[in-house]
Design an enzyme around this catalytic site. Structure first.
Site, PDB file in Angstrom:
ATOM      1  N   GLY A 163       0.806  -1.223   0.000  1.00 21.79           N
ATOM      2  CA  GLY A 163       0.000   0.000   0.000  1.00 21.79           C
ATOM      3  C   GLY A 163       0.837   1.271   0.000  1.00 21.79           C
ATOM      4  O   GLY A 163       1.874   1.377  -0.683  1.00 21.79           O
ATOM      5  N   ILE A 164       0.392   2.229   0.775  1.00 16.52           N
ATOM      6  CA  ILE A 164       1.044   3.539   0.797  1.00 16.52           C
ATOM      7  C   ILE A 164       2.483   3.416   1.310  1.00 16.52           C
ATOM      8  O   ILE A 164       3.395   4.067   0.797  1.00 16.52           O
ATOM      9  CB  ILE A 164       0.211   4.519   1.671  1.00 16.52           C
ATOM     10  N   ASP A 214       6.769  -5.612  15.323  1.00 12.19           N
ATOM     11  CA  ASP A 214       5.446  -5.057  15.633  1.00 12.19           C
ATOM     12  C   ASP A 214       5.665  -3.780  16.432  1.00 12.19           C
ATOM     13  O   ASP A 214       6.107  -3.832  17.581  1.00 12.19           O
ATOM     14  CB  ASP A 214       4.653  -6.098  16.449  1.00 12.19           C
ATOM     15  N   GLY A 248      -0.538   1.892  10.089  1.00 18.47           N
ATOM     16  CA  GLY A 248      -1.792   2.279  10.732  1.00 18.47           C
ATOM     17  C   GLY A 248      -2.828   1.202  10.491  1.00 18.47           C
ATOM     18  O   GLY A 248      -2.725   0.429   9.532  1.00 18.47           O
ATOM     19  N   ALA A 307     -21.075   2.694  19.885  1.00 17.06           N
ATOM     20  CA  ALA A 307     -21.973   1.879  20.712  1.00 17.06           C
ATOM     21  C   ALA A 307     -21.680   0.384  20.537  1.00 17.06           C
ATOM     22  O   ALA A 307     -21.890  -0.415  21.447  1.00 17.06           O
ATOM     23  CB  ALA A 307     -23.425   2.175  20.348  1.00 17.06           C
ATOM     24  N   ASN A 329     -15.486  10.515  11.083  1.00 16.26           N
ATOM     25  CA  ASN A 329     -16.107   9.602  10.120  1.00 16.26           C
ATOM     26  C   ASN A 329     -16.985   8.602  10.859  1.00 16.26           C
ATOM     27  O   ASN A 329     -16.615   8.115  11.930  1.00 16.26           O
ATOM     28  CB  ASN A 329     -15.012   8.863   9.318  1.00 16.26           C
ATOM     29  N   TYR A 361     -10.376   5.412  15.200  1.00 13.93           N
ATOM     30  CA  TYR A 361      -9.415   5.832  14.161  1.00 13.93           C
ATOM     31  C   TYR A 361      -9.297   7.357  14.135  1.00 13.93           C
ATOM     32  O   TYR A 361      -8.191   7.915  14.039  1.00 13.93           O
ATOM     33  CB  TYR A 361      -9.925   5.299  12.818  1.00 13.93           C
ATOM     34  N   THR A 370      -5.963   2.105  -2.751  1.00 15.00           N
ATOM     35  CA  THR A 370      -5.182   1.014  -2.149  1.00 15.00           C
ATOM     36  C   THR A 370      -6.104  -0.189  -1.943  1.00 15.00           C
ATOM     37  O   THR A 370      -7.320  -0.091  -2.165  1.00 15.00           O
ATOM     38  CB  THR A 370      -4.629   1.403  -0.760  1.00 15.00           C
TER      39      THR A 370
HETATM   40  P1  NAD Z   1      -2.481  -0.887   4.613  1.00 18.67           P
HETATM   41  O1  NAD Z   1      -3.350  -1.608   5.581  1.00 18.67           O
HETATM   42  O2  NAD Z   1      -2.468  -1.353   3.205  1.00 18.67           O
HETATM   43  O3  NAD Z   1      -0.976  -0.859   5.141  1.00 18.67           O
HETATM   44  C1  NAD Z   1      -0.647  -0.623   6.482  1.00 18.67           C
HETATM   45  C2  NAD Z   1       0.619  -1.370   6.802  1.00 18.67           C
HETATM   46  O4  NAD Z   1       0.938  -1.144   8.188  1.00 18.67           O
HETATM   47  C3  NAD Z   1       0.462  -2.883   6.622  1.00 18.67           C
HETATM   48  O5  NAD Z   1       1.529  -3.396   5.856  1.00 18.67           O
HETATM   49  C4  NAD Z   1       0.485  -3.413   8.028  1.00 18.67           C
HETATM   50  O6  NAD Z   1       1.025  -4.716   8.154  1.00 18.67           O
HETATM   51  C5  NAD Z   1       1.351  -2.377   8.733  1.00 18.67           C
HETATM   52  N1  NAD Z   1       1.126  -2.416  10.192  1.00 18.67           N
HETATM   53  C6  NAD Z   1      -0.054  -2.425  10.832  1.00 18.67           C
HETATM   54  N2  NAD Z   1       0.150  -2.561  12.155  1.00 18.67           N
HETATM   55  C7  NAD Z   1       1.480  -2.620  12.355  1.00 18.67           C
HETATM   56  C8  NAD Z   1       2.301  -2.770  13.486  1.00 18.67           C
HETATM   57  N3  NAD Z   1       1.781  -2.900  14.705  1.00 18.67           N
HETATM   58  N4  NAD Z   1       3.642  -2.801  13.329  1.00 18.67           N
HETATM   59  C9  NAD Z   1       4.192  -2.678  12.087  1.00 18.67           C
HETATM   60  N5  NAD Z   1       3.464  -2.544  10.974  1.00 18.67           N
HETATM   61  C10 NAD Z   1       2.125  -2.512  11.089  1.00 18.67           C
HETATM   62  O7  NAD Z   1      -2.914   0.652   4.701  1.00 18.67           O
HETATM   63  P2  NAD Z   1      -2.664   1.856   3.689  1.00 18.67           P
HETATM   64  O8  NAD Z   1      -3.946   2.131   2.997  1.00 18.67           O
HETATM   65  O9  NAD Z   1      -1.442   1.678   2.894  1.00 18.67           O
HETATM   66  O10 NAD Z   1      -2.468   3.042   4.762  1.00 18.67           O
HETATM   67  C11 NAD Z   1      -1.194   3.479   5.213  1.00 18.67           C
HETATM   68  C12 NAD Z   1      -1.414   4.652   6.171  1.00 18.67           C
HETATM   69  O11 NAD Z   1      -2.181   5.674   5.522  1.00 18.67           O
HETATM   70  C13 NAD Z   1      -2.176   4.270   7.425  1.00 18.67           C
HETATM   71  O12 NAD Z   1      -1.659   4.989   8.536  1.00 18.67           O
HETATM   72  C14 NAD Z   1      -3.589   4.734   7.108  1.00 18.67           C
HETATM   73  O13 NAD Z   1      -4.318   5.002   8.282  1.00 18.67           O
HETATM   74  C15 NAD Z   1      -3.310   5.988   6.310  1.00 18.67           C
HETATM   75  N6  NAD Z   1      -4.400   6.412   5.418  1.00 18.67           N
HETATM   76  C16 NAD Z   1      -4.783   5.659   4.339  1.00 18.67           C
HETATM   77  C17 NAD Z   1      -5.798   6.133   3.494  1.00 18.67           C
HETATM   78  C18 NAD Z   1      -6.244   5.388   2.263  1.00 18.67           C
HETATM   79  O14 NAD Z   1      -7.107   5.880   1.525  1.00 18.67           O
HETATM   80  N7  NAD Z   1      -5.701   4.222   1.949  1.00 18.67           N
HETATM   81  C19 NAD Z   1      -6.439   7.334   3.783  1.00 18.67           C
HETATM   82  C20 NAD Z   1      -6.028   8.052   4.899  1.00 18.67           C
HETATM   83  C21 NAD Z   1      -5.008   7.595   5.705  1.00 18.67           C
END
Ligand code: NAD
Length: 469
Positions: free
Chosen positions: A241-242, A284, A312, A320, A369, A375, A410
Site C-alpha cells: 500500500g502507501i 510489531d 496504521g 456503541a 467519520n 481511528y 489502495t
Molecule cells: P495498509 O493496511 O495497506 O498498510 C498498512 C501497513 O501497516 C500494513 O503493511 C500493516 O502490516 C502495517 N502495520 C499495521 N500494524 C502494524 C504494526 N503494529 N507494526 C508494524 N506494521 C504494522 O494501509 P494503507 O492504505 O497503505 O495506509 C497506510 C497509512 O495511511 C495508514 O496509517 C492509514 O491510516 C493511512 N491512510 C490511508 C488512506 C487510504 O485511503 N488508503 C487514507 C487516509 C489515511
C-alpha cells in the site's frame, strides 16, 4: 485499484455523455518521472511586496531553470528576474492575456489592507484562463498570526479563501496552494516551490503551508533529483500500500530505506526491501519493547535521518458497538506507539540532528467519520502530536510534520462498498482518488534536508476533498 471511469470520461463517446449529463470529468493527472524538469512550461509572476520575496523567487526560478513572465502590473519583475539571470518578458497587454503558462505565482506578502485586494482580482481574472492543464497556482503571503496590524492579518487571512476557491474553479487537474512565509524566512521557500510547482504535488490542493526560520541547517541537496542521497530513512508499514510507495519514493530520491512491518508481513516486506536495495526489519511497533529495539537498530546503523510513521490500522464500528480492545488496539498502533518511538529516538540521539519525522494522519482525523471514532481520535491525535512536538524537537534540530491522505487507491479503499467508494473518489476537486505515490511525494518534500523551514505542518493529500473541507 484502477479507476476505469477516468479513461471512460476522457474517451470520445464518454466525454460527450459526461458533458451532456453534467457528470464529473476527472483529468488524468501528470505525475513526476525521475529526471524530468520541475515545471514543464512558463511561470507567470504577479503581485509583489518587499524585495526579499521577489529576489528569493528569482533565485529559485533561476536554479530550477524555468522561464518566467511578468504580469503587466508587476513590471519590476523583469528587472529582478534579469538580475538573477532569468530569461523573462512581459505578459498581457491592457488586460488582454498573453501566452498560456504552466504556473501562476502571486507574491501577496505586500498586501497590508483589504482595500488592496483588487491586486488579486486583476492578476487571477486576467490569467485564470491561460493556465495549461495540470497547472499550478502558488500564492505567497505572511502568516496572519505574525502580522503587525489587524488590517494586515485580515487581508492575509483572506488569501485562504482565494486559494481554496481557485482550487475548486481551476479544473483540468490544476491545483492552488497558499504558502505563508514568515518575515526573514524567504530563503527557505525552495524545497516547497519545487514540490508545489512540479507534478509531485498532483493530488495536493487548497493547502495552507507555513514556512518559518530553519530548524537546524537548511542543506540544499547537491542534486535536487536525489534530495535524500546518503540519508537513512525508516518507513513503517512498508510491505504494501502507501508504505511500499513511500519506501520506493524515498529510495528513488536517493535514500537507504529501512522498511519495517509486522513479522506476518515478512514476505511482502522482503520483496519491497529487495526491489529498492533497502533493509527489511520485521517488528510489531505496537509491542512494548519496540521503541528500544528501534533505538538499538538505529544506533547499530550509525543513526537514522528520517522516520516515517506510516503503519496504521482501522477497526471500524460505531462507538456503541465497539469492543474496548478494538479501541485500544487502534489507539496504540496509530498514536501512542508513535509518541513512544519519537521520544525514544529523539532523546537517545538515534534520530540525528537535522532529522525529520513525518507522520501519516487522515482526513478522518480532520472531519471525523461514521464508524471510526477510534481511528479519528488516533489520527486527530497525530495532528496534535505534530503541532505540540514541533517546538520541542526543534531544539534538537529535528522537524516533525504530517500528511493527511484523503481517498487513496489502495487495497484498503478497494474493499469499500461500491457506492461509498464512488462517493469517496468523486467528491473532491480532482474528481478522482489519489495514488499511493501522491502521499509518498508529499512525505519526500517534508523529509528533504532543504525543508528545514517547515515544521508543525499538516498537509492534506486529498485532491481538495469536500469531506472535512
Ligand atoms: P495498509 O493496511 O495497506 O498498510 C498498512 C501497513 O501497516 C500494513 O503493511 C500493516 O502490516 C502495517 N502495520 C499495521 N500494524 C502494524 C504494526 N503494529 N507494526 C508494524 N506494521 C504494522 O494501509 P494503507 O492504505 O497503505 O495506509 C497506510 C497509512 O495511511 C495508514 O496509517 C492509514 O491510516 C493511512 N491512510 C490511508 C488512506 C487510504 O485511503 N488508503 C487514507 C487516509 C489515511
Amino acid at each position: 485499484m484502477k479507476d476505469g471511469y477516468i479513461d471512460f470520461a476522457n474517451s470520445n463517446v464518454g466525454a460527450k455523455l459526461v458533458n451532456a449529463l453534467g457528470l464529473p470529468k476527472p483529468m488524468p493527472l501528470e505525475r513526476y518521472q525521475a529526471g524530468q524538469p520541475v515545471v514543464k512550461g512558463t511561470v507567470l509572476v504577479g503581485g509583489g511586496g518587499e524585495p526579499q520575496m521577489l529576489e528569493a523567487l528569482a533565485g529559485v526560478f533561476q536554479r530550477i531553470g524555468v522561464q518566467t513572465l511578468a504580469h503587466e502590473r508587476l513590471p519590476q519583475w523583469v528587472a529582478v528576474a534579469n538580475k538573477a539571470g532569468l530569461t523573462t518578458g512581459r505578459w498581457g497587454n491592457n488586460g488582454q492575456p498573453g501566452e498560456k503558462v504552466k504556473a501562476l505565482v502571486f507574491d501577496a506578502t505586500g498586501l497590508t489592507d483589504s482595500t488592496q485586494s483588487d491586486a488579486l482580482y486583476w492578476f487571477f481574472h486576467d490569467a485564470a484562463r491561460s493556465l495549461l492543464p495540470c497547472g499550478r497556482v502558488v500564492v505567497l503571503g505572511r502568516p496572519p498570526e505574525a502580522c503587525t496590524s489587524p488590517r494586515q492579518a485580515t487581508i492575509q487571512r483572506g488569501l485562504e479563501g482565494l486559494t481554496r476557491s481557485l482550487g475548486k474553479e481551476l479544473k483540468k487537474g490544476s491545483n492552488a496552494q497558499l504558502v505563508y512565509v514568515a518575515e526573514g524566512a524567504e530563503s527557505q521557500v525552495e524545497s516547497t516551490l519545487r514540490f508545489l510547482l512540479s507534478p509531485r504535488s498532483a493530488y495536493v490542493s487548497a493547502q495552507v503551508i507555513r514556512i518559518g526560520a530553519p530548524v537546524g541547517d537548511n542543506v540544499a541537496p547537491a542534486n535536487w533529483d536525489q534530495p535524500l542521497a546518503g540519508k537513512k530513512v525508516l518507513v513503517t508499514g512498508a510491505s504494501r500500500g502507501i508504505g511500499a510507495a513511500i519506501a520506493e519514493c524515498m529510495a528513488r530520491d536517493g535514500a537507504h530505506v529501512i522498511a519495517l512491518d509486522v513479522p506476518q508481513a515478512q514476505e511482502g516486506l522482503n520483496e519491497v526491501a529487495k526491489q529498492i536495495g533497502g533493509t527489511a526489519l520485521a517488528l510489531d511497533i505496537g509491542s512494548p519493547e519496540a521503541p528500544q529495539k528501534l533505538v538499538d537498530a538505529a544506533k547499530a546503523d550509525g543513526g537514522w535521518d528520517v522516520v516515517v510513521h506510516n503503519a496504521g490500522i482501522t477497526r471500524d464500528k460505531t462507538i456503541a458497538n465497539m469492543k474496548e480492545h478494538l479501541w485500544q488496539l487502534v489507539m496504540n498502533v496509530n498514536l501512542s506507539t508513535q509518541e513512544r518511538i519519537n521520544e525514544a529516538l529523539v532523546e537517545s540521539g538515534a534520530l540525528k540532528t537535522g532529522g525529520r519525522i513525518v507522520c501519516v494522519s487522515s482526513i478522518s482525523g480532520v472531519a471525523g467519520n461514521m464508524g471510526q471514532t477510534n481511528y479519528a481520535v488516533s489520527k486527530a491525535g497525530v495532528v496534535g502530536m505534530v503541532q505540540a512536538s514541533a517546538p520541542i524537537f526543534a531544539e534538537k534540530g529535528i522537524t516533525i510534520n504530517a500528511v493527511a491522505p484523503g481517498f487513496i487507491e489502495t487495497a484498503m479503499t478497494a474493499a469499500i462498498p461500491f457506492a461509498i467508494r464512488e462517493a469517496g473518489r468523486r467528491m473532491n476537486s480532482m474528481s478522482q482518488g489519489g495514488q499511493p505515490i501522491d502521499v509518498a511525494e508529499a512525505i519526500g518534500w517534508f523529509a528533504s534536508p532543504a525543508s528545514a523551514g517547515i515544521t508543525g505542518n499538516v498537509i492534506r493529500v486529498c485532491g481538495q476533498s469536500l469531506i472535512g473541507a
